[in-house]
Design a protein around this motif. Sequence first.
Motif, PDB file in Angstrom:
ATOM      1  N   GLY A  18      39.551  26.973  51.748  1.00 61.32           N
ATOM      2  CA  GLY A  18      38.253  27.108  51.084  1.00 61.32           C
ATOM      3  C   GLY A  18      38.215  26.695  49.636  1.00 61.32           C
ATOM      4  O   GLY A  18      37.213  26.934  48.954  1.00 61.32           O
ATOM      5  N   GLY A  19      39.312  26.096  49.123  1.00 64.24           N
ATOM      6  CA  GLY A  19      39.302  25.622  47.753  1.00 64.24           C
ATOM      7  C   GLY A  19      39.432  26.738  46.724  1.00 64.24           C
ATOM      8  O   GLY A  19      39.694  27.902  47.064  1.00 64.24           O
ATOM      9  N   PRO A  20      39.209  26.417  45.452  1.00 60.18           N
ATOM     10  CA  PRO A  20      39.374  27.402  44.380  1.00 60.18           C
ATOM     11  C   PRO A  20      38.488  28.640  44.524  1.00 60.18           C
ATOM     12  O   PRO A  20      38.893  29.726  44.126  1.00 60.18           O
ATOM     13  N   SER A  21      37.299  28.496  45.095  1.00 58.32           N
ATOM     14  CA  SER A  21      36.412  29.659  45.203  1.00 58.32           C
ATOM     15  C   SER A  21      36.984  30.690  46.172  1.00 58.32           C
ATOM     16  O   SER A  21      36.889  31.905  45.920  1.00 58.32           O
ATOM     17  N   LEU A  22      37.574  30.264  47.280  1.00 55.75           N
ATOM     18  CA  LEU A  22      38.151  31.213  48.233  1.00 55.75           C
ATOM     19  C   LEU A  22      39.399  31.871  47.630  1.00 55.75           C
ATOM     20  O   LEU A  22      39.609  33.072  47.792  1.00 55.75           O
ATOM     21  N   TYR A  23      40.213  31.081  46.940  1.00 56.76           N
ATOM     22  CA  TYR A  23      41.383  31.688  46.298  1.00 56.76           C
ATOM     23  C   TYR A  23      40.957  32.697  45.239  1.00 56.76           C
ATOM     24  O   TYR A  23      41.592  33.749  45.078  1.00 56.76           O
ATOM     25  N   ALA A  24      39.867  32.425  44.538  1.00 60.77           N
ATOM     26  CA  ALA A  24      39.362  33.385  43.558  1.00 60.77           C
ATOM     27  C   ALA A  24      38.978  34.697  44.246  1.00 60.77           C
ATOM     28  O   ALA A  24      39.291  35.791  43.756  1.00 60.77           O
ATOM     29  N   GLY A  25      38.304  34.609  45.399  1.00 63.59           N
ATOM     30  CA  GLY A  25      37.923  35.819  46.120  1.00 63.59           C
ATOM     31  C   GLY A  25      39.118  36.598  46.611  1.00 63.59           C
ATOM     32  O   GLY A  25      39.183  37.825  46.485  1.00 63.59           O
ATOM     33  N   MET A  26      40.106  35.895  47.180  1.00 64.84           N
ATOM     34  CA  MET A  26      41.299  36.582  47.678  1.00 64.84           C
ATOM     35  C   MET A  26      42.094  37.190  46.514  1.00 64.84           C
ATOM     36  O   MET A  26      42.696  38.263  46.653  1.00 64.84           O
ATOM     37  N   VAL A  56      38.353  34.594  38.225  1.00 65.72           N
ATOM     38  CA  VAL A  56      36.982  34.104  38.002  1.00 65.72           C
ATOM     39  C   VAL A  56      36.963  32.819  37.185  1.00 65.72           C
ATOM     40  O   VAL A  56      35.933  32.137  37.143  1.00 65.72           O
ATOM     41  N   THR A  57      38.073  32.458  36.531  1.00 61.91           N
ATOM     42  CA  THR A  57      38.122  31.203  35.766  1.00 61.91           C
ATOM     43  C   THR A  57      38.958  30.144  36.465  1.00 61.91           C
ATOM     44  O   THR A  57      39.339  29.150  35.851  1.00 61.91           O
ATOM     45  N   GLY A  58      39.285  30.370  37.740  1.00 62.41           N
ATOM     46  CA  GLY A  58      39.973  29.355  38.531  1.00 62.41           C
ATOM     47  C   GLY A  58      41.461  29.277  38.321  1.00 62.41           C
ATOM     48  O   GLY A  58      42.069  28.237  38.606  1.00 62.41           O
ATOM     49  N   VAL A  84      33.061  32.633  43.625  1.00 61.14           N
ATOM     50  CA  VAL A  84      33.885  33.552  44.401  1.00 61.14           C
ATOM     51  C   VAL A  84      33.404  33.546  45.841  1.00 61.14           C
ATOM     52  O   VAL A  84      32.212  33.686  46.114  1.00 61.14           O
ATOM     53  N   SER A  85      34.348  33.356  46.763  1.00 62.38           N
ATOM     54  CA  SER A  85      34.015  33.333  48.183  1.00 62.38           C
ATOM     55  C   SER A  85      34.939  34.277  48.936  1.00 62.38           C
ATOM     56  O   SER A  85      36.129  34.373  48.632  1.00 62.38           O
ATOM     57  N   PHE A  86      34.382  34.989  49.942  1.00 64.55           N
ATOM     58  CA  PHE A  86      35.172  35.903  50.771  1.00 64.55           C
ATOM     59  C   PHE A  86      35.041  35.564  52.251  1.00 64.55           C
ATOM     60  O   PHE A  86      35.278  36.399  53.109  1.00 64.55           O
ATOM     61  N   PHE A  87      34.655  34.309  52.579  1.00 65.47           N
ATOM     62  CA  PHE A  87      34.248  34.032  53.957  1.00 65.47           C
ATOM     63  C   PHE A  87      35.408  34.049  54.945  1.00 65.47           C
ATOM     64  O   PHE A  87      35.200  34.207  56.138  1.00 65.47           O
ATOM     65  N   LEU A 139      40.812  38.400  43.780  1.00 67.47           N
ATOM     66  CA  LEU A 139      40.111  39.624  43.379  1.00 67.47           C
ATOM     67  C   LEU A 139      40.438  40.776  44.331  1.00 67.47           C
ATOM     68  O   LEU A 139      40.607  41.926  43.899  1.00 67.47           O
ATOM     69  N   ILE A 140      40.529  40.479  45.630  1.00 66.53           N
ATOM     70  CA  ILE A 140      40.902  41.524  46.592  1.00 66.53           C
ATOM     71  C   ILE A 140      42.318  42.019  46.310  1.00 66.53           C
ATOM     72  O   ILE A 140      42.590  43.224  46.331  1.00 66.53           O
ATOM     73  N   ALA A 141      43.252  41.084  46.051  1.00 69.07           N
ATOM     74  CA  ALA A 141      44.628  41.471  45.733  1.00 69.07           C
ATOM     75  C   ALA A 141      44.670  42.320  44.469  1.00 69.07           C
ATOM     76  O   ALA A 141      45.397  43.321  44.398  1.00 69.07           O
ATOM     77  N   ALA A 142      43.891  41.921  43.455  1.00 71.21           N
ATOM     78  CA  ALA A 142      43.867  42.682  42.202  1.00 71.21           C
ATOM     79  C   ALA A 142      43.305  44.086  42.424  1.00 71.21           C
ATOM     80  O   ALA A 142      43.806  45.064  41.856  1.00 71.21           O
ATOM     81  N   PHE A 143      42.280  44.199  43.263  1.00 73.77           N
ATOM     82  CA  PHE A 143      41.691  45.516  43.527  1.00 73.77           C
ATOM     83  C   PHE A 143      42.685  46.421  44.251  1.00 73.77           C
ATOM     84  O   PHE A 143      42.766  47.624  43.980  1.00 73.77           O
ATOM     85  N   SER A 144      43.482  45.853  45.177  1.00 75.58           N
ATOM     86  CA  SER A 144      44.480  46.676  45.871  1.00 75.58           C
ATOM     87  C   SER A 144      45.568  47.127  44.901  1.00 75.58           C
ATOM     88  O   SER A 144      46.071  48.249  44.996  1.00 75.58           O
ATOM     89  N   GLN A 145      45.937  46.265  43.944  1.00 70.36           N
ATOM     90  CA  GLN A 145      46.863  46.675  42.883  1.00 70.36           C
ATOM     91  C   GLN A 145      46.310  47.853  42.102  1.00 70.36           C
ATOM     92  O   GLN A 145      46.999  48.845  41.856  1.00 70.36           O
ATOM     93  N   PHE A 146      45.057  47.712  41.667  1.00 64.12           N
ATOM     94  CA  PHE A 146      44.427  48.750  40.836  1.00 64.12           C
ATOM     95  C   PHE A 146      44.352  50.074  41.581  1.00 64.12           C
ATOM     96  O   PHE A 146      44.623  51.141  41.022  1.00 64.12           O
TER      97      PHE A 146
END
Length: 569
Positions: A101-109, A299-301, A238-241, A111-118
Motif C-alpha cells: 500500500g505504499g508509504p500511507s499503509l506503512y504510516a498506518g501500520m 505521519v511524515t513518511g 494514513v491508511s489501515f486498509f 501508528l498501530i505498532a506505536a500504540f501497542s508500545q504505548f
Amino acid sequence: MPRKPSNILYGADEKPPLGTLLILGVQHAVLALLFVVYPLVAAAEAGLSFSDTQVLITSCIIFMGVATIIECWPRPGAGRLLVQIPNMAHLPLAIQALAVGGPSLYAGMSLIAAFSQFTLSRFLGALRAVFPPEVCGVAVTMLGVALAEPALRRFFGLTAETAVAQLDLRFPLASLVALVVIIGLAIFSRGLLRLFAVAIGAGAGWGMSAFLGIAPEPEFALNALPVIDLPHIGFPGVSFFSWALVPAAILTGVITAVDMIGTVVSMQRMDDADWRRADLDEAGRAVRANTIADMGAAVTGGFSSASSSAAIGVAFATGTTAWRVGIVSGVIMILAAFSPRLIAALTIIPPPVIGAILIYAAAFLIVAGMELILSRRLSDRRIFTVGLAVLTGLAVAVLPELVRTTPEWMQPILESPLSISTGVAILLNLLFRIGIGREASRQVTAEESPFTVATEFLERQGDLWGARRDVVAAAIPVVAEGVEMLLDTGVAEDGLEIRARFDENNFDVRLVYTGAPLEIPNHRPSPEDLLGDAQAVARFVGYMLSKRADRLVIERDGERQALLLRFEH
C-alpha cells in the motif's frame, strides 16, 4: 545516588568536559546514522521511488534525533544514554506495507505498532513479576545474539549470494584491525584514547579497507550534492486498509517495547555497581518517548527507530554513560538531516568497520545478560526457564527454515531471536511460578544450631524463590544471631518459628515466639550490658540486629510476639 562502577569514567548524571562531550556525541551519532541501511533496504525491496526513499530516510533521521533527546533527558525521558537507530524489528513490516500500500499503509501500520508500545508501557510497573532479572537477562543476552548474524556477515564480507568458499580474506583482515584497535584501547588505555576507542578503531579499519581496495565507491558524485539543504519530508496520509498486517504491526510494537526494556536494563546495570532490579518506571518513560517519535515519523513518511544496542557497546568501550552525550548526539542527528552530502557519505562506510563495532557490542551484551541471569539463585525452574528460552532463540537463528514453515504473518515475529526467546522466557516464568508458595516456615528448638538452621532454611527458600545471592547471604547471619539471642537468653520460652516471605522488593524473615516483647533501644547500649541479665543482653543484640537488617519491626502475632527482619531485594 547509585555507586559508579570502576570502569565508568563519566556516569549517567555526570558532565564530561565540553570537548569530550562533543566528540563522544559525534561518535554515537555517526554510528547511529550508519544504520540508515535498514530503511534503504526496505525502500529497495518495496521498489520506492527516489523521492519517497529520500523522505523515508530524512524523516527517520530527524525523529531518531528527537527520540534520542527526549529519552536521554531525565524527565520526561529515562535520563540514560539511549541513542536511537532505525528499528530493525520494523524491517519486515515496512517491506510488506510499502509493497502492498505504499508509504500511507506503512504510516498506518507504524501508528498501530506505536500504540501497542504505548499501551504496554503503561503497565510495566505492574508487570515487575513478569520481568525478573533472569527474564531481563535473557532479553539482553539475545540482543547480543541478534546482532551476531549481521555483525559476522559484515565482518567476513558475506552477502546472501556469497558462498563461504568464496570468502575474501581482505574483509576479515580489515574488520580484525578495527576490532583489535577498539578492544586494545578499551582495555589497556586511559583518558582520551579510551574515550575515543571506537572512533579510532573505525578510522583504522576504514584506512585498512581503503589500502586493501574494499572500501565501497559512491554510486554518485558527492560533490554534486549540496552541503546544506532543507530536509525533504512529506505527509503521505494514513491508511489501515490491509487488516492482514494489523497482527504483525501489533507484535512489532511489542517486540520494540521488549527490545527497549532490554536496552534500558543494560544501561542501568552498566551504570550502577550495586544494581538490584530493573527500574521499569524508567523503562516505561523510555518506551513512551520512543512512541512519540515513532508517531511523528509515521505521519511524515519516515521509518521507525528504537534504542541502539550497538551504542551500549560504545558506552562500555568509552566508559561513558552520561545522558548529556545523548543530547549532543540527538542534536547532531537532526542537523545531519540538513546535509544531503553528509548522509550520502555515511552510506559508503566499509562494511568491515560496521561489523567490527557490532561484534564488540554483541560480545558485551551477551556477557551482560549472563551477569543478570546469574545475579539470582537459580532453582531448577529458573534453570529451565533460561535454558529453554535461549535454546528457542538459537533455534530460529540456526535453523531459519523452521520459521519458513509457519504462516507468513507470523514469520516477522518468529524470525527474531530476541522476540521469540524473550516471549518464551516470560511464559515459562509465569508457568513455573505455579505451585511456589511465597511464604514458608520452620520450627526451631533450643537443641538445634541457629546458624545451621538459618543457613539450610533460607538457602533452600532462596533457591526456590530465585532470591538474589547476596541478599540471602546477608540475611543468614543476622537471622541466626536473632534466633540464638531469643533462645539463649530465654526470651523465647519454648522455641520459636522462622517465617520467611519473598516478593520482588523484599526478603522478610519473622521470628515468632511466646514470651515477653523485645525492647529495641534507640541508642547503642554500653558494653557493660553484655554482663547484665538476659533482658539487657537481648536489648544489646536487638540493637545490633536493627543496624544489620534494612528494617527491624516488633509485632504481635495473636498471643505471640514477632520480630520482623527485612532485607531489601
